[in-house]
Motif scaffolding. Structure first.
Motif, PDB file in Angstrom:
ATOM      1  N   THR A 253      -2.737  -2.832  -8.145  1.00 47.62           N
ATOM      2  CA  THR A 253      -3.397  -4.132  -8.099  1.00 47.62           C
ATOM      3  C   THR A 253      -3.436  -4.717  -9.502  1.00 47.62           C
ATOM      4  N   THR A 254      -3.837  -5.959  -9.596  1.00 45.70           N
ATOM      5  CA  THR A 254      -4.077  -6.617 -10.876  1.00 45.70           C
ATOM      6  C   THR A 254      -5.405  -7.357 -10.745  1.00 45.70           C
ATOM      7  N   TRP A 255      -5.905  -7.896 -11.846  1.00 40.70           N
ATOM      8  CA  TRP A 255      -7.128  -8.699 -11.760  1.00 40.70           C
ATOM      9  C   TRP A 255      -6.942  -9.822 -10.732  1.00 40.70           C
ATOM     10  N   GLU A 256      -5.779 -10.440 -10.733  1.00 41.60           N
ATOM     11  CA  GLU A 256      -5.526 -11.561  -9.825  1.00 41.60           C
ATOM     12  C   GLU A 256      -5.741 -11.163  -8.366  1.00 41.60           C
ATOM     13  N   THR A 257      -5.338  -9.962  -7.994  1.00 40.06           N
ATOM     14  CA  THR A 257      -5.343  -9.576  -6.581  1.00 40.06           C
ATOM     15  C   THR A 257      -6.478  -8.631  -6.197  1.00 40.06           C
ATOM     16  N   CYS A 258      -7.266  -8.147  -7.162  1.00 38.24           N
ATOM     17  CA  CYS A 258      -8.265  -7.118  -6.846  1.00 38.24           C
ATOM     18  C   CYS A 258      -9.443  -7.684  -6.052  1.00 38.24           C
ATOM     19  N   SER A 259     -10.077  -6.811  -5.285  1.00 37.97           N
ATOM     20  CA  SER A 259     -11.192  -7.245  -4.442  1.00 37.97           C
ATOM     21  C   SER A 259     -12.429  -7.602  -5.263  1.00 37.97           C
ATOM     22  N   LEU A 260     -12.575  -7.030  -6.455  1.00 36.14           N
ATOM     23  CA  LEU A 260     -13.754  -7.328  -7.272  1.00 36.14           C
ATOM     24  C   LEU A 260     -13.741  -8.784  -7.755  1.00 36.14           C
ATOM     25  N   ARG A 261     -12.556  -9.290  -8.068  1.00 37.67           N
ATOM     26  CA  ARG A 261     -12.450 -10.706  -8.464  1.00 37.67           C
ATOM     27  C   ARG A 261     -12.914 -11.614  -7.320  1.00 37.67           C
ATOM     28  N   LYS A 262     -12.478 -11.289  -6.117  1.00 41.65           N
ATOM     29  CA  LYS A 262     -12.860 -12.080  -4.944  1.00 41.65           C
ATOM     30  C   LYS A 262     -14.366 -12.012  -4.728  1.00 41.65           C
ATOM     31  N   TRP A 263     -14.936 -10.819  -4.843  1.00 38.54           N
ATOM     32  CA  TRP A 263     -16.378 -10.656  -4.645  1.00 38.54           C
ATOM     33  C   TRP A 263     -17.168 -11.465  -5.672  1.00 38.54           C
ATOM     34  N   LEU A 264     -16.765 -11.383  -6.931  1.00 35.65           N
ATOM     35  CA  LEU A 264     -17.505 -12.087  -7.988  1.00 35.65           C
ATOM     36  C   LEU A 264     -17.504 -13.593  -7.765  1.00 35.65           C
ATOM     37  N   ASN A 265     -16.365 -14.140  -7.346  1.00 34.29           N
ATOM     38  CA  ASN A 265     -16.223 -15.587  -7.238  1.00 34.29           C
ATOM     39  C   ASN A 265     -16.615 -16.133  -5.868  1.00 34.29           C
TER      40      ASN A 265
ATOM     41  N   ARG B 128     -11.139  -6.058 -16.886  1.00 33.10           N
ATOM     42  CA  ARG B 128     -10.131  -6.599 -15.960  1.00 33.10           C
ATOM     43  C   ARG B 128      -8.710  -6.136 -16.292  1.00 33.10           C
ATOM     44  N   THR B 129      -8.533  -5.552 -17.474  1.00 30.74           N
ATOM     45  CA  THR B 129      -7.214  -5.100 -17.918  1.00 30.74           C
ATOM     46  C   THR B 129      -6.760  -3.878 -17.123  1.00 30.74           C
ATOM     47  N   PRO B 130      -5.480  -3.829 -16.753  1.00 32.14           N
ATOM     48  CA  PRO B 130      -5.001  -2.639 -16.045  1.00 32.14           C
ATOM     49  C   PRO B 130      -5.063  -1.399 -16.926  1.00 32.14           C
ATOM     50  N   GLY B 131      -5.048  -0.232 -16.285  1.00 36.70           N
ATOM     51  CA  GLY B 131      -5.088   1.025 -17.019  1.00 36.70           C
ATOM     52  C   GLY B 131      -3.690   1.569 -17.269  1.00 36.70           C
ATOM     53  N   SER B 132      -3.574   2.887 -17.212  1.00 39.27           N
ATOM     54  CA  SER B 132      -2.295   3.526 -17.519  1.00 39.27           C
ATOM     55  C   SER B 132      -1.266   3.282 -16.422  1.00 39.27           C
TER      56      SER B 132
END
Length: 208
Positions: A65-77, A163-167
């Motif tokens: 996933t990325t910040w753009e597609t993650c469920s947490l972004r949707k929940w926050l907004n 929001r940055t991706p990990g490894s």
């Protein structure tokens, strides 16, 4: 003039804005949210929640996933935006251009830039706004702990998502419970990570 600057507060100050369940006692209603000022631009404030207000995964499933597609972004907004702020407060929350900042350690795909009302800090932003380890230690609310937040017995801190991706694209970077930066391995669907929302709010009088 000076008086306006006084009214706005200064970087590091705590302001109250919006309401959210925090003491885990639903009978007494939601509590005022506290925000720490990270930056000031004219009459606009960049703020981050003082406490880790909820325990939620970065993404509901363990997939790339990325910040753009993650469920947490949707929940926050969506849920958080409409649930924590009244209409007047919603009008004050600015739409931010949120950059897909690369993880310089791993160069994982960060996805696309987004436009969000509410978001999370990126690795470069956390290094810029909260350069010292002790500035980054964040305690959880009782509500967040009740939802499964990890609490470090030595620092009282919880680890919070960036929001940055990990490894890899199924990991996200985070801030550890001792305030150190974890560039690598927060599995996106981990149930222990906590949320520190970030947003720009306008302090202009509504309707001007």
């Amino acid at each position: 003039g000076q008086t306006e600057g006084m009214a706005l507060g200064k970087v590091g100050d705590i302001i109250e804005f919006g309401y959210y369940e925090q003491d885990n006692n639903r009978a007494n209603g939601a509590e005022p949210l506290q925000w720490q000022i990270l930056d000031i631009n004219g009459n606009d404030l960049l703020v981050i929640s003082r406490y880790a207000i909820d325990c939620r995964p970065y993404n509901s499933e363990n997939v790339d996933t990325t910040w753009e597609t993650c469920s947490l972004r949707k929940w926050l907004n969506e849920q958080f935006y409409y649930g924590a702020f009244d209409e007047n407060e919603q009008m004050r929350i600015l739409t931010s251009f949120v950059t897909a900042d690369e993880n310089s350690a791993y160069h994982t795909n960060a996805g696309a830039d987004t436009q969000d009302k509410i978001y999370l800090l990126s690795l470069p932003e956390v290094e810029h706004y909260l350069p010292k380890v002790d500035q980054r230690i964040c305690s959880s609310t009782a509500y967040s702990i009740s939802r499964g937040a990890y609490v470090n017995p030595d620092t009282d801190g919880s680890w919070w998502w960036l929001r940055t991706p990990g490894s890899s694209s199924s990991d996200a970077a985070s801030i550890n419970s001792d305030g150190s930066i974890d560039c690598g391995d927060g599995t996106v669907n981990s149930a222990k990570g906590v949320v520190r929302p970030v947003m720009w709010i306008s302090m202009d009088s509504a309707g001007q």
